[in-house]
Design a protein around this motif. Structure first.
Motif, PDB file in Angstrom:
ATOM      1  N   LEU A 136       0.781  -1.118   0.191  1.00  0.00           N
ATOM      2  CA  LEU A 136      -0.044  -0.190  -0.080  1.00  0.00           C
ATOM      3  C   LEU A 136       1.036   1.453   0.155  1.00  0.00           C
ATOM      4  O   LEU A 136       0.462   2.139  -0.725  1.00  0.00           O
ATOM      5  CB  LEU A 136      -0.903  -0.050   1.303  1.00  0.00           C
ATOM      6  N   PRO A 137       1.912   1.371   0.841  1.00  0.00           N
ATOM      7  CA  PRO A 137       2.643   2.700   0.619  1.00  0.00           C
ATOM      8  C   PRO A 137       3.095   2.885  -0.668  1.00  0.00           C
ATOM      9  O   PRO A 137       3.156   3.971  -1.088  1.00  0.00           O
ATOM     10  CB  PRO A 137       3.582   2.206   1.912  1.00  0.00           C
ATOM     11  N   GLY A 138       3.826   1.928  -1.271  1.00  0.00           N
ATOM     12  CA  GLY A 138       4.140   2.225  -2.758  1.00  0.00           C
ATOM     13  C   GLY A 138       3.178   2.624  -3.584  1.00  0.00           C
ATOM     14  O   GLY A 138       3.292   3.710  -4.344  1.00  0.00           O
ATOM     15  N   LEU A 139       2.016   2.073  -3.552  1.00  0.00           N
ATOM     16  CA  LEU A 139       0.791   2.302  -4.327  1.00  0.00           C
ATOM     17  C   LEU A 139       0.306   3.726  -4.129  1.00  0.00           C
ATOM     18  O   LEU A 139      -0.359   4.405  -4.983  1.00  0.00           O
ATOM     19  CB  LEU A 139      -0.414   1.407  -3.961  1.00  0.00           C
ATOM     20  N   MET A 140       0.641   4.357  -2.931  1.00  0.00           N
ATOM     21  CA  MET A 140      -0.043   5.655  -2.533  1.00  0.00           C
ATOM     22  C   MET A 140       0.795   6.763  -3.516  1.00  0.00           C
ATOM     23  O   MET A 140       0.288   7.987  -3.603  1.00  0.00           O
ATOM     24  CB  MET A 140       0.270   5.988  -0.974  1.00  0.00           C
ATOM     25  N   HIS A 141       1.867   6.197  -4.148  1.00  0.00           N
ATOM     26  CA  HIS A 141       2.408   7.186  -4.978  1.00  0.00           C
ATOM     27  C   HIS A 141       2.037   7.288  -6.428  1.00  0.00           C
ATOM     28  O   HIS A 141       2.233   8.106  -7.131  1.00  0.00           O
ATOM     29  CB  HIS A 141       4.168   6.879  -5.081  1.00  0.00           C
ATOM     30  N   LYS A 142       0.845   6.426  -6.520  1.00  0.00           N
ATOM     31  CA  LYS A 142       0.418   6.301  -7.840  1.00  0.00           C
ATOM     32  C   LYS A 142      -0.944   7.526  -8.094  1.00  0.00           C
ATOM     33  O   LYS A 142      -1.362   7.276  -6.847  1.00  0.00           O
ATOM     34  CB  LYS A 142      -0.266   4.940  -8.236  1.00  0.00           C
ATOM     35  N   GLU A 143      -0.926   7.974  -9.311  1.00  0.00           N
ATOM     36  CA  GLU A 143      -1.804   8.860  -9.066  1.00  0.00           C
ATOM     37  C   GLU A 143      -3.305   7.948  -9.435  1.00  0.00           C
ATOM     38  O   GLU A 143      -3.395   7.078 -10.066  1.00  0.00           O
ATOM     39  CB  GLU A 143      -1.757   9.849 -10.606  1.00  0.00           C
ATOM     40  N   ASN A 144      -4.365   8.722  -9.292  1.00  0.00           N
ATOM     41  CA  ASN A 144      -5.766   8.140  -9.468  1.00  0.00           C
ATOM     42  C   ASN A 144      -5.799   6.821  -8.944  1.00  0.00           C
ATOM     43  O   ASN A 144      -6.551   5.638  -9.692  1.00  0.00           O
ATOM     44  CB  ASN A 144      -5.992   8.228 -11.033  1.00  0.00           C
TER      45      ASN A 144
ATOM     46  N   CYS B 187       1.679  -7.411 -10.799  1.00  0.00           N
ATOM     47  CA  CYS B 187       0.269  -7.504 -11.042  1.00  0.00           C
ATOM     48  C   CYS B 187      -0.319  -6.196 -11.228  1.00  0.00           C
ATOM     49  O   CYS B 187      -1.135  -5.757 -11.849  1.00  0.00           O
ATOM     50  CB  CYS B 187      -0.442  -8.650 -10.273  1.00  0.00           C
ATOM     51  N   LEU B 188      -0.333  -5.516 -10.093  1.00  0.00           N
ATOM     52  CA  LEU B 188      -0.963  -4.101  -9.789  1.00  0.00           C
ATOM     53  C   LEU B 188      -0.590  -3.097 -10.932  1.00  0.00           C
ATOM     54  O   LEU B 188      -1.313  -2.304 -11.379  1.00  0.00           O
ATOM     55  CB  LEU B 188      -0.918  -3.707  -8.373  1.00  0.00           C
ATOM     56  N   GLU B 189       0.846  -3.358 -11.249  1.00  0.00           N
ATOM     57  CA  GLU B 189       1.315  -2.411 -12.187  1.00  0.00           C
ATOM     58  C   GLU B 189       0.552  -2.583 -13.628  1.00  0.00           C
ATOM     59  O   GLU B 189       0.174  -1.634 -14.422  1.00  0.00           O
ATOM     60  CB  GLU B 189       2.796  -2.571 -12.709  1.00  0.00           C
ATOM     61  N   ARG B 190       0.441  -3.919 -13.967  1.00  0.00           N
ATOM     62  CA  ARG B 190      -0.447  -4.327 -15.099  1.00  0.00           C
ATOM     63  C   ARG B 190      -1.934  -3.795 -15.253  1.00  0.00           C
ATOM     64  O   ARG B 190      -2.461  -3.525 -16.214  1.00  0.00           O
ATOM     65  CB  ARG B 190      -0.169  -6.116 -15.217  1.00  0.00           C
ATOM     66  N   VAL B 191      -2.522  -4.008 -13.966  1.00  0.00           N
ATOM     67  CA  VAL B 191      -3.794  -3.391 -13.671  1.00  0.00           C
ATOM     68  C   VAL B 191      -3.944  -2.197 -14.013  1.00  0.00           C
ATOM     69  O   VAL B 191      -4.656  -1.767 -14.852  1.00  0.00           O
ATOM     70  CB  VAL B 191      -4.406  -3.797 -12.397  1.00  0.00           C
ATOM     71  N   ILE B 192      -2.937  -1.175 -13.827  1.00  0.00           N
ATOM     72  CA  ILE B 192      -2.978   0.236 -13.654  1.00  0.00           C
ATOM     73  C   ILE B 192      -2.917   0.529 -15.039  1.00  0.00           C
ATOM     74  O   ILE B 192      -3.412   1.415 -15.812  1.00  0.00           O
ATOM     75  CB  ILE B 192      -1.843   0.984 -12.848  1.00  0.00           C
ATOM     76  N   GLU B 193      -1.754  -0.049 -15.635  1.00  0.00           N
ATOM     77  CA  GLU B 193      -1.637   0.009 -17.003  1.00  0.00           C
ATOM     78  C   GLU B 193      -2.741  -0.142 -18.217  1.00  0.00           C
ATOM     79  O   GLU B 193      -3.104   0.671 -19.037  1.00  0.00           O
ATOM     80  CB  GLU B 193      -0.393  -0.682 -17.539  1.00  0.00           C
ATOM     81  N   PHE B 194      -3.512  -1.202 -17.571  1.00  0.00           N
ATOM     82  CA  PHE B 194      -4.728  -1.539 -18.515  1.00  0.00           C
ATOM     83  C   PHE B 194      -5.927  -0.509 -18.112  1.00  0.00           C
ATOM     84  O   PHE B 194      -6.470  -0.106 -19.172  1.00  0.00           O
ATOM     85  CB  PHE B 194      -5.264  -2.931 -17.858  1.00  0.00           C
ATOM     86  N   TRP B 195      -6.102  -0.122 -16.915  1.00  0.00           N
ATOM     87  CA  TRP B 195      -6.840   0.844 -16.550  1.00  0.00           C
ATOM     88  C   TRP B 195      -6.643   2.208 -17.478  1.00  0.00           C
ATOM     89  O   TRP B 195      -7.673   2.782 -18.035  1.00  0.00           O
ATOM     90  CB  TRP B 195      -6.888   0.979 -15.253  1.00  0.00           C
ATOM     91  N   ASN B 196      -5.536   2.508 -17.750  1.00  0.00           N
ATOM     92  CA  ASN B 196      -5.311   3.616 -18.349  1.00  0.00           C
ATOM     93  C   ASN B 196      -5.378   3.438 -20.002  1.00  0.00           C
ATOM     94  O   ASN B 196      -5.027   4.332 -20.654  1.00  0.00           O
ATOM     95  CB  ASN B 196      -3.819   4.138 -18.035  1.00  0.00           C
ATOM     96  N   ARG B 197      -5.439   2.488 -20.640  1.00  0.00           N
ATOM     97  CA  ARG B 197      -5.962   2.199 -21.898  1.00  0.00           C
ATOM     98  C   ARG B 197      -6.984   2.868 -22.258  1.00  0.00           C
ATOM     99  O   ARG B 197      -7.924   3.087 -21.470  1.00  0.00           O
ATOM    100  CB  ARG B 197      -5.843   0.790 -22.119  1.00  0.00           C
ATOM    101  N   PRO B 198      -7.702   3.130 -23.443  1.00  0.00           N
ATOM    102  CA  PRO B 198      -8.854   3.321 -23.839  1.00  0.00           C
ATOM    103  C   PRO B 198     -10.079   2.488 -23.194  1.00  0.00           C
ATOM    104  O   PRO B 198      -9.779   1.322 -22.980  1.00  0.00           O
ATOM    105  CB  PRO B 198      -8.799   3.188 -25.389  1.00  0.00           C
ATOM    106  N   ALA B 199     -11.116   3.155 -22.935  1.00  0.00           N
ATOM    107  CA  ALA B 199     -11.963   2.573 -21.987  1.00  0.00           C
ATOM    108  C   ALA B 199     -12.495   1.102 -22.351  1.00  0.00           C
ATOM    109  O   ALA B 199     -13.015   0.278 -21.779  1.00  0.00           O
ATOM    110  CB  ALA B 199     -13.037   3.519 -21.529  1.00  0.00           C
ATOM    111  N   MET B 200     -12.697   1.024 -23.798  1.00  0.00           N
ATOM    112  CA  MET B 200     -13.030  -0.129 -24.359  1.00  0.00           C
ATOM    113  C   MET B 200     -12.382  -1.593 -23.992  1.00  0.00           C
ATOM    114  O   MET B 200     -13.091  -2.420 -23.948  1.00  0.00           O
ATOM    115  CB  MET B 200     -13.349  -0.257 -26.039  1.00  0.00           C
ATOM    116  N   TRP B 201     -11.057  -1.245 -23.623  1.00  0.00           N
ATOM    117  CA  TRP B 201     -10.258  -2.604 -23.194  1.00  0.00           C
ATOM    118  C   TRP B 201     -11.059  -3.110 -21.869  1.00  0.00           C
ATOM    119  O   TRP B 201     -11.128  -4.115 -21.568  1.00  0.00           O
ATOM    120  CB  TRP B 201      -8.839  -2.311 -23.093  1.00  0.00           C
ATOM    121  N   TRP B 202     -11.166  -1.917 -21.083  1.00  0.00           N
ATOM    122  CA  TRP B 202     -11.393  -2.396 -19.553  1.00  0.00           C
ATOM    123  C   TRP B 202     -12.981  -3.190 -19.624  1.00  0.00           C
ATOM    124  O   TRP B 202     -13.307  -3.941 -19.028  1.00  0.00           O
ATOM    125  CB  TRP B 202     -11.446  -1.118 -18.714  1.00  0.00           C
ATOM    126  N   GLU B 203     -13.653  -2.273 -20.331  1.00  0.00           N
ATOM    127  CA  GLU B 203     -14.939  -2.871 -20.765  1.00  0.00           C
ATOM    128  C   GLU B 203     -15.248  -4.089 -21.093  1.00  0.00           C
ATOM    129  O   GLU B 203     -16.162  -5.022 -20.896  1.00  0.00           O
ATOM    130  CB  GLU B 203     -15.917  -1.808 -21.655  1.00  0.00           C
TER     131      GLU B 203
END
Ligand code: ADP
Ligand code: GLC
Length: 502
Positions: A324-332, A445-461
């Motif tokens: 969690l402490p490391g994650l807190m440096h991530k935006e959004n 894994c969470l880095e991968r999730v964040i990268e995916f979240w930042n892709r165009p929304a259709m990917w997440w959907e």
């Protein structure tokens, strides 16, 4: 496959908890929804539970139908009959001094096991065995007694060798809880002396309720195929892997189903805005409400990660705390956690939330309605369990369009398909899976999730919609259990002990 019978199978389903009457974890979800699913298939199911105070208060149309006395116990035991829901008869077993106390079924207010748990659940097992053998004054004789977890583990041992006994099924929901007690307790319980043997209940000079189920049941099941394999290894078998290996021709993994009547975002009374795959955009309204409820800024663009569960080592909450402490440096990025359990984990989580207001929200306690709102409001659901026999929250998450992030173990491995480029192309990906319950793997894994979240929304959907399409309803699992019941009836296991002298 066994032949279909003209008459319904008579099934006695024994558990120490069942929704909606009493719940500490997933066992309650299963015991509250598998019996109705079996009844739906046309079988006759009766659920038997201890009569905890809240259970007596909440159960419908209760009538005392039998009273009995059992060897080692002073006082008269009362069996109350009611209805769990249409088609499922409920028996509540009231044993003076045993279950009539407030709070959790297993632990006191400080989280310590009740000191008389052996007496409490042995008494319950005795009554279940009496019902199973038609000796409880109920004028009903089951063909199957289906036991669940250690609290009911003595039942197969108590009925072994009896003529005209029902077939016994024992379902392992969690090998980590075994109900191990000492020799003095064994003697005090006045259990049949022949059960004290290596082939019986004896376990390293103590005795184990769980072993009663594993050694004596006609058939053993556990709640996912992968966990059925894992418990044959020392790492997951807790010293019982050898016995399970020996009995593995009678061991089957049956994945839990979930009750879509309770967990359906289109008709969930606990959430602000109903939605389904066709109206997915409305899910965002639940996110706004959840952020507001938990004191998080109402940012639609923030990736909101949820977690719900018992705060115990199994669930890997300490791994979340580590990253969690490391994650807190991530935006959004925001995190919402609901749980209760280990006081130290509760303290660390609360301290983390205090240190990062507006980014981490922690709710310590047990709150069924909030659990539904977290499932509906979050974007993803994190389950870094070290082991997970089945796991239900990842299944609820899939239905709620909340992308699961899981460790590849047990039922998590069986139900979540990793978002690899190939799985994505094929449209089979439903979540994110990592391979080791350790902070670096979780972090990557969470880095991968964040990268995916930042892709165009259709990917997440795409990922969300593939998850929402999955069907984990009880139908096929209940049919699987029915097949196992028939196999157990057709192939009773010989008793592992020579003589069961009362
Ligand atoms: P386990 O049985 O090991 O606890 P499962 O994933 O099978 O894990 O099931 C846990 C169940 O208990 C889920 O229905 C989950 O929502 C619920 N639950 C666990 N902790 C809480 C809590 N603090 N508040 C509300 N529900 C909870
Ligand atoms: C247990 C397991 C969990 C499983 C539940 C219901 O408590 O920890 O993985 O889903 O039982 O079978």
């Amino acid at each position: 496959m066994s032949s279909q019978r003209p008459t319904p199978l008579k099934i006695l389903f024994a558990s120490s908890e069942a929704q909606p009457l009493i719940k500490t974890g997933g066992l309650a979800d299963v015991a509250g929804s598998l019996p109705p699913a079996l009844s739906h298939l046309g079988e006759e199911v009766r659920l038997v539970l201890p009569a905890y105070p809240t259970t007596l208060e909440q159960a419908r149309e209760l009538t005392p139908v039998s009273s009995l006395r059992i060897g080692a116990y002073p006082g008269e035991i009362t069996i109350h009959q009611g209805t769990l829901e249409e088609g499922v008869t409920l028996y509540l077993v009231e044993i003076p001094g045993m279950f009539d106390r407030p709070g959790n079924p297993y632990v006191d207010g400080q989280g310590n096991n009740w000191p008389d748990n052996a007496q409490r659940f042995a008494a319950f097992c005795r009554v279940v065995a009496n019902i199973a053998l038609g000796q409880a004054g109920l004028k009903w004789l089951p063909e199957i007694v289906h036991c669940n977890d250690w609290q009911t583990g003595l039942v197969p041992a108590l009925i072994t060798g009896e003529g005209n006994r029902p077939a016994s099924i024992f379902t392992i929901h969690n090998m980590a809880y075994q109900g191990v007690f000492d020799r003095i307790t064994f003697d005090q319980l006045q259990l049949p002396p022949a059960l004290w043997s290596m082939e019986g209940l004896e376990f390293h000079n103590n005795f184990s309720f769980l072993k009663g189920g594993l050694a004596f049941a006609d058939w053993i099941t556990t709640v996912s195929p992968t966990y059925a394999g894992e418990i044959l290894t020392p790492a997951f078998g807790y010293g019982l892997d050898g016995l399970l290996e020996y009995r593995k021709s009678r061991l089957t993994g049956v994945l839990n189903g979930i009750d879509y009547r309770v967990w359906d975002p289109a008709g969930d009374p606990a959430i602000a805005q109903p939605y389904d795959a066709q109206t997915l955009k409305l899910k965002a309204i639940n996110k706004q409400h959840l952020q507001q409820e938990l004191g998080l800024p109402r940012q639609p663009e923030a990736l909101l990660i949820g977690n719900i569960g018992r705060l115990v080592e199994q669930k890997g909450v300490d791994l979340i705390l580590d990253i969690l402490p490391g994650l807190m440096h991530k935006e959004n990025l925001q995190v919402a956690i609901l749980g209760s359990g280990d006081p130290e984990l509760e303290r660390r989580l609360t301290a983390m939330a205090d240190a990062h207001p507006g980014k981490i929200a922690v709710h310590i306690g047990y709150d069924e309605a909030l659990a539904h709102r977290i499932e509906a409001g979050c974007d993803c659901f994190l389950m870094p369990s070290r082991f997970e026999p089945c796991g239900l929250n990842q299944l609820y998450s899939l239905r709620y369009g909340t992308v699961p992030i899981v460790n590849r173990t047990g039922g998590l491995a069986d139900t979540v398909v990793d978002a690899t480029p190939r799985n994505l192309l094929e449209g089979t990906a439903t979540g994110f899976v990592f391979d080791r319950p350790q902070p670096p793997a979780l972090w990557d894994c969470l880095e991968r999730v964040i990268e995916f979240w930042n892709r165009p929304a259709m990917w997440w959907e795409k990922l969300v919609l593939a998850g929402m399409r999955q069907d984990f309803s009880w139908d096929s699992s209940a049919q699987h259990y029915r097949d196992i019941y028939h196999r157990a009836i057709d192939n009773p296991a010989p008793s592992p002990v020579a003589r069961k002298d009362d």
